[in-house]
Scaffold this active site. Structure first.
Site, PDB file in Angstrom:
ATOM      1  CE  LYS A  34      49.203  33.628  52.771  1.00 33.98           C
ATOM      2  NZ  LYS A  34      48.233  32.881  53.528  1.00 33.98           N
ATOM      3  CB  CYS A  35      47.521  29.995  44.097  1.00 37.60           C
ATOM      4  SG  CYS A  35      47.226  29.910  42.322  1.00 37.60           S
ATOM      5  N   GLY A  36      44.555  31.130  43.625  1.00 36.56           N
ATOM      6  CA  GLY A  36      43.186  30.749  43.297  1.00 36.56           C
ATOM      7  C   GLY A  36      43.051  29.262  43.006  1.00 36.56           C
ATOM      8  CG  PHE A  37      44.715  27.563  39.914  1.00 34.86           C
ATOM      9  CD1 PHE A  37      43.526  27.276  39.262  1.00 34.86           C
ATOM     10  CD2 PHE A  37      45.543  28.530  39.377  1.00 34.86           C
ATOM     11  CE1 PHE A  37      43.168  27.928  38.096  1.00 34.86           C
ATOM     12  CE2 PHE A  37      45.201  29.194  38.203  1.00 34.86           C
ATOM     13  CZ  PHE A  37      44.002  28.890  37.562  1.00 34.86           C
ATOM     14  CB  THR A  38      45.400  27.200  47.103  1.00 40.06           C
ATOM     15  OG1 THR A  38      46.459  28.087  46.734  1.00 40.06           O
ATOM     16  CG2 THR A  38      45.774  26.475  48.380  1.00 40.06           C
TER      17      THR A  38
END
Length: 181
Positions: A34-38
């Site tokens: 659930k990360c912007g970098f996922t």
């Protein structure tokens, strides 16, 4: 101690050792769903598919330490990665990659290559730097992992030869990977 002395549990709970990757080029990444970098999972999988037959491996280590961006249990993480990004490279069980309960592998990795900062010419580098300064300034004090999707490149002899911070896209390090293969 070398990289090959470390052990981990797979996402399915099986004991593994990094010794099985001797002679291969490794990319070790701490991950979160659930990360912007996922979305980097997609390019990690592309790199894995493209270079695995040449002796390249990726190991993903899910972690819930950064803004609780990996709240799922191990089986939910595995399913998420398979369904959304077609991930077939090995994943570990959830681990801690910084702090008092840091997994020994990540303690070793961060001792081998220092944090050299974020690329402030890159909008993502500026963003993550700003977020950390404002919300988690203690994360910037040492060489520890700063956020999800920090990547460590290991050569065929087990040397840690590259550290790539979260904003660095996996495809942008393909040349370094190819040079080691």
């Amino acid at each position: 101690m070398t990289i090959y002395d470390f052990k981990f549990k797979t996402i399915d709970g099986e004991d593994e050792t990094l010794n099985q990757f001797k002679g291969k080029v490794l990319l070790i990444v701490n991950t979160a769903s659930k990360c912007g970098f996922t979305p980097q999972y997609k390019d990690l999988q592309k790199l894995y598919e493209k270079h695995n037959a040449e002796g390249f491996e990726i190991l993903g280590f899910p972690s819930n330490e950064f803004a609780k961006q990996e709240p799922a249990n191990n089986q939910e993480v595995k399913q998420f990665c398979e369904i959304n990004f077609g991930v077939t490279f090995p994943l570990s069980e959830k681990v801690q990659v910084r702090g008092n309960n840091i997994h020994p592998l990540f303690k070793y990795l961060t001792s081998q290559l220092a944090f050299e900062g974020f690329d402030m010419n890159d909008p993502s580098g500026k963003m993550i730097s700003s977020v950390l300064k404002e919300n988690f300034p203690e994360y910037l004090l040492d060489d520890s992992i700063k956020w999800n999707f920090t990547k460590f490149l290991i050569d065929r002899q087990g040397n840690v030869v590259g550290r790539f911070e979260s904003p660095i896209e996996p495809m942008s390090i393909e040349t370094q990977i190819q040079n080691l293969l």
